[in-house]
Design a protein around this motif. Structure first.
Motif, PDB file in Angstrom:
ATOM      1  N   THR A  42      42.418  39.124  30.785  1.00 40.91           N
ATOM      2  CA  THR A  42      42.359  39.127  32.244  1.00 40.91           C
ATOM      3  C   THR A  42      43.651  38.568  32.820  1.00 40.91           C
ATOM      4  N   LEU A  43      44.223  39.289  33.770  1.00 39.78           N
ATOM      5  CA  LEU A  43      45.394  38.836  34.498  1.00 39.78           C
ATOM      6  C   LEU A  43      44.945  38.419  35.885  1.00 39.78           C
ATOM      7  N   MET A  44      45.318  37.220  36.312  1.00 41.66           N
ATOM      8  CA  MET A  44      44.930  36.710  37.629  1.00 41.66           C
ATOM      9  C   MET A  44      46.166  36.405  38.456  1.00 41.66           C
ATOM     10  N   ILE A  45      46.164  36.883  39.678  1.00 36.81           N
ATOM     11  CA  ILE A  45      47.203  36.543  40.642  1.00 36.81           C
ATOM     12  C   ILE A  45      46.528  35.686  41.701  1.00 36.81           C
ATOM     13  N   ILE A  46      46.880  34.419  41.726  1.00 34.27           N
ATOM     14  CA  ILE A  46      46.229  33.445  42.609  1.00 34.27           C
ATOM     15  C   ILE A  46      47.162  33.152  43.781  1.00 34.27           C
ATOM     16  N   PHE A  47      46.700  33.465  44.975  1.00 30.74           N
ATOM     17  CA  PHE A  47      47.506  33.285  46.171  1.00 30.74           C
ATOM     18  C   PHE A  47      47.351  31.906  46.791  1.00 30.74           C
ATOM     19  N   ARG A  48      46.163  31.331  46.647  1.00 28.01           N
ATOM     20  CA  ARG A  48      45.919  29.992  47.197  1.00 28.01           C
ATOM     21  C   ARG A  48      44.730  29.377  46.479  1.00 28.01           C
ATOM     22  N   GLU A  49      44.701  28.051  46.474  1.00 26.97           N
ATOM     23  CA  GLU A  49      43.670  27.302  45.762  1.00 26.97           C
ATOM     24  C   GLU A  49      42.576  26.855  46.732  1.00 26.97           C
ATOM     25  N   VAL A  50      41.620  27.741  46.951  1.00 27.66           N
ATOM     26  CA  VAL A  50      40.457  27.418  47.779  1.00 27.66           C
ATOM     27  C   VAL A  50      39.211  27.966  47.098  1.00 27.66           C
ATOM     28  N   ARG A  51      38.054  27.522  47.551  1.00 32.52           N
ATOM     29  CA  ARG A  51      36.792  28.015  46.975  1.00 32.52           C
ATOM     30  C   ARG A  51      36.590  29.481  47.307  1.00 32.52           C
ATOM     31  N   ILE A  52      36.038  30.187  46.357  1.00 33.09           N
ATOM     32  CA  ILE A  52      35.778  31.608  46.528  1.00 33.09           C
ATOM     33  C   ILE A  52      34.356  31.809  47.039  1.00 33.09           C
ATOM     34  N   ARG A  53      34.238  32.603  48.088  1.00 29.14           N
ATOM     35  CA  ARG A  53      32.923  32.877  48.669  1.00 29.14           C
ATOM     36  C   ARG A  53      32.325  34.164  48.111  1.00 29.14           C
ATOM     37  N   GLU A  54      33.156  35.190  47.968  1.00 30.79           N
ATOM     38  CA  GLU A  54      32.636  36.462  47.468  1.00 30.79           C
ATOM     39  C   GLU A  54      33.722  37.203  46.704  1.00 30.79           C
ATOM     40  N   SER A  55      33.275  38.100  45.850  1.00 32.07           N
ATOM     41  CA  SER A  55      34.166  38.929  45.045  1.00 32.07           C
ATOM     42  C   SER A  55      33.731  40.380  45.166  1.00 32.07           C
ATOM     43  N   ASP A  56      34.714  41.259  45.248  1.00 29.89           N
ATOM     44  CA  ASP A  56      34.442  42.696  45.327  1.00 29.89           C
ATOM     45  C   ASP A  56      35.267  43.411  44.274  1.00 29.89           C
ATOM     46  N   GLU A  57      34.638  44.327  43.546  1.00 26.28           N
ATOM     47  CA  GLU A  57      35.385  45.173  42.627  1.00 26.28           C
ATOM     48  C   GLU A  57      35.927  46.337  43.454  1.00 26.28           C
ATOM     49  N   ILE A  58      37.218  46.257  43.794  1.00 27.34           N
ATOM     50  CA  ILE A  58      37.810  47.233  44.709  1.00 27.34           C
ATOM     51  C   ILE A  58      38.211  48.534  44.004  1.00 27.34           C
ATOM     52  N   ARG A  59      38.384  48.480  42.726  1.00 25.86           N
ATOM     53  CA  ARG A  59      38.619  49.627  41.844  1.00 25.86           C
ATOM     54  C   ARG A  59      38.060  49.217  40.487  1.00 25.86           C
ATOM     55  N   PRO A  60      37.825  50.171  39.600  1.00 25.95           N
ATOM     56  CA  PRO A  60      37.356  49.770  38.269  1.00 25.95           C
ATOM     57  C   PRO A  60      38.320  48.768  37.627  1.00 25.95           C
ATOM     58  N   ASN A  61      37.783  47.642  37.195  1.00 27.74           N
ATOM     59  CA  ASN A  61      38.529  46.561  36.535  1.00 27.74           C
ATOM     60  C   ASN A  61      39.497  45.801  37.443  1.00 27.74           C
ATOM     61  N   VAL A  62      39.380  45.957  38.761  1.00 26.15           N
ATOM     62  CA  VAL A  62      40.200  45.193  39.705  1.00 26.15           C
ATOM     63  C   VAL A  62      39.264  44.485  40.676  1.00 26.15           C
ATOM     64  N   ILE A  63      39.294  43.150  40.627  1.00 23.02           N
ATOM     65  CA  ILE A  63      38.397  42.344  41.445  1.00 23.02           C
ATOM     66  C   ILE A  63      39.203  41.549  42.463  1.00 23.02           C
ATOM     67  N   ALA A  64      38.796  41.614  43.714  1.00 23.00           N
ATOM     68  CA  ALA A  64      39.409  40.829  44.785  1.00 23.00           C
ATOM     69  C   ALA A  64      38.446  39.705  45.148  1.00 23.00           C
ATOM     70  N   ASP A  65      38.948  38.480  45.134  1.00 17.61           N
ATOM     71  CA  ASP A  65      38.152  37.306  45.490  1.00 17.61           C
ATOM     72  C   ASP A  65      38.568  36.817  46.877  1.00 17.61           C
ATOM     73  N   PHE A  66      37.570  36.519  47.704  1.00 20.42           N
ATOM     74  CA  PHE A  66      37.823  36.106  49.084  1.00 20.42           C
ATOM     75  C   PHE A  66      37.259  34.721  49.345  1.00 20.42           C
TER      76      PHE A  66
END
Length: 67
Positions: free
Chosen positions: A11-35
């Protein structure tokens, strides 16, 4: 911003900021966006990363000024 690669889970993670994650969406197969709780993007996760990234041990970046 941080970029992490977990070899064990491939798994490769690109972390933009260090805050708690409320929800995650799989925006494409094998690509997850955390909000966060503010609705803004916190991180991107790429699953099965070695099938997408040519070299998981090398990172190149550049900054370009807006014109």
């Amino acid at each position: 911003m941080k970029i992490k690669f977990d070899k064990e889970s491939d798994t490769l993670m690109i972390i933009f900021r260090e805050v708690r994650i409320r929800e995650s969406d799989e925006i494409r197969p094998n690509v997850i966006a955390d909000f966060g709780y503010d609705g803004k993007l916190v991180r991107l996760e790429i699953l099965d990363a070695q099938s997408v990234v040519e070299n998981t041990h090398e990172f190149l970046y550049s900054f370009e000024e807006a014109k």
